[in-house]
Design an enzyme around this catalytic site. Structure first.
Site, mmCIF file in Angstrom:
data_model
loop_
_atom_site.group_PDB
_atom_site.id
_atom_site.type_symbol
_atom_site.label_atom_id
_atom_site.label_comp_id
_atom_site.label_asym_id
_atom_site.label_seq_id
_atom_site.Cartn_x
_atom_site.Cartn_y
_atom_site.Cartn_z
ATOM 1 N N ARG A 143 0.955 -1.157 -0.058
ATOM 2 C CA ARG A 143 0.045 -0.128 0.080
ATOM 3 C C ARG A 143 0.816 1.298 0.078
ATOM 4 N NH1 ARG A 143 -2.201 -3.401 4.026
ATOM 5 N NH2 ARG A 143 -4.401 -4.114 3.629
ATOM 6 N N LYS A 167 -2.449 -1.927 8.199
ATOM 7 C CA LYS A 167 -3.417 -1.584 8.741
ATOM 8 C C LYS A 167 -3.735 -2.073 9.979
ATOM 9 C CE LYS A 167 -6.253 -0.367 4.685
ATOM 10 N NZ LYS A 167 -7.615 -0.580 4.206
ATOM 11 N N HIS A 235 -2.078 2.603 -6.147
ATOM 12 C CA HIS A 235 -2.955 1.696 -5.740
ATOM 13 C C HIS A 235 -3.447 0.747 -6.970
ATOM 14 C CE1 HIS A 235 -5.394 -0.046 -2.457
ATOM 15 N NE2 HIS A 235 -6.522 -0.078 -3.341
ATOM 16 N N ARG A 238 -0.621 -1.721 -7.231
ATOM 17 C CA ARG A 238 -0.929 -2.837 -6.173
ATOM 18 C C ARG A 238 -1.768 -3.841 -6.725
ATOM 19 N NH1 ARG A 238 -1.367 -4.206 -0.456
ATOM 20 N NH2 ARG A 238 -3.524 -4.472 0.259
ATOM 21 N N HIS A 261 -4.509 -8.536 3.759
ATOM 22 C CA HIS A 261 -6.057 -8.372 3.961
ATOM 23 C C HIS A 261 -6.658 -9.147 5.235
ATOM 24 C CE1 HIS A 261 -6.364 -7.573 -0.498
ATOM 25 N NE2 HIS A 261 -6.176 -6.567 -0.069
ATOM 26 N N TYR A 270 -10.288 -9.691 -6.904
ATOM 27 C CA TYR A 270 -9.356 -9.835 -7.876
ATOM 28 C C TYR A 270 -9.405 -11.014 -8.882
ATOM 29 C CZ TYR A 270 -6.804 -6.442 -5.257
ATOM 30 O OH TYR A 270 -6.143 -5.319 -4.692
#
Length: 295
Positions: A143, A167, A235, A238, A261, A270
């Site tokens: 990210r 995150k 992004h 990515r 994730h 995806y």
């Protein structure tokens, strides 16, 4: 903001390890709600319901985000004894469809990297830095916020992995390919040592390279490579990393780990780009694939 909302934000930071951008978004949404209906710890249900009118002109995704922030606040308020009721049911619940990621073709990636490599041949520090940045965006799927905040010690010494803090403060190991390692090595040889900085991509006053500047540089490179800058961003690179790995046969669970994730449903977005490969997989690997209708 009210003391209750400040307490909720403090909890998000201390107990859940929410990132600065996440806290800023929650603060903004809660502050706007309080401007409309007053202290959320005391707001009656009909006042909460009136927020639907306040949000009528917003996109469904924005309404869903704001409603989520308030639901979490109300749950916290009940736990803390500030409210005896939960007015969350009065909030709108729009159905949103997650947008499919923009996908770059292999030829577009090749053009972008050809231009970056050509510029880096001059050994100009800024050009070498940009090459290292896009190698990590596309080669490791980082990210933008993770990339710009990488500390120097995250760079591998004797193993081809980066230690990345994602995150919620979650740490993961991300593989780094040979090209990216070479670009990183070139950048480290040119990286300014003065003023001292703990960041791999430093900026002034001991801070790290900004996320906004990263977006600007990637779009600038796209334009110089003859590509549409509006279609390319950190992004999107990515996304290309994830998409092209799936095309190459990567396992979805492995990809989930590399992307950081928390929920595999986020990674599954995806899979839409690889329908042809999935059909071929079923036709070649399914137990009945080799049987004819006359068997």
């Amino acid at each position: 903001m009210s003391a209750a909302t400040e307490g909720f934000l403090a909890m998000l930071a201390a107990e859940r390890g929410a990132a600065a951008n996440t806290l800023a978004a929650y603060r903004r949404d809660l502050a706007q709600a309080e401007e409309a209906i007053g202290d959320l710890a005391d707001a009656p249900r009909d006042a909460v319901a009136s927020l639907a009118g306040e949000w009528a002109s917003l996109a469904p995704a924005s309404v869903a985000r704001k409603a989520s922030a308030l639901r979490q606040f109300f749950g916290f308020a009940i736990d803390e004894g500030w409210r005896s009721d939960d007015p969350s049911g009065a909030l709108p619940a729009p159905r949103t469809r997650r947008p499919l990621p923009k996908v770059l073709g292999h030829d577009q990636i090749a053009a972008l990297f050809a231009r970056a490599e050509e510029e880096a041949r001059t050994n100009d520090p800024k050009a070498v830095r940009l090459l290292a940045l896009i190698e990590l965006l596309y080669g490791s799927g980082l990210r933008a916020t993770e990339l710009v905040a990488l500390p120097v010690h995250a760079v591998p010494r004797d193993a081809p992995f980066l230690t990345v803090t994602g995150k919620g403060g979650a740490t993961r190991l991300v593989p780094v390919g040979g090209r990216a390692l070479e670009a990183l090595s070139r950048w480290l040889a040119l990286r300014p040592a003065d003023p001292p900085s703990r960041f791999l991509f430093p900026s002034g006053k001991g801070q790290h390279f900004s996320r906004v500047r990263l977006f600007q540089l990637v779009k600038g490179l796209a334009g110089r490579a003859g590509l549409d800058p509006a279609a390319i961003s950190p992004h999107v690179l990515r996304h290309a990393f994830a998409t092209h790995l799936l095309e190459g046969g990567a396992d979805l669970r492995v990809l989930q780990t590399m992307l950081g994730h928390a929920d595999i449903s986020t990674t599954q977005i995806y899979t839409h780009v690889d329908a042809a490969r999935l059909v071929a997989l079923v036709n070649s690997r399914h137990p009945l694939a080799t049987r004819t209708t006359s068997d």
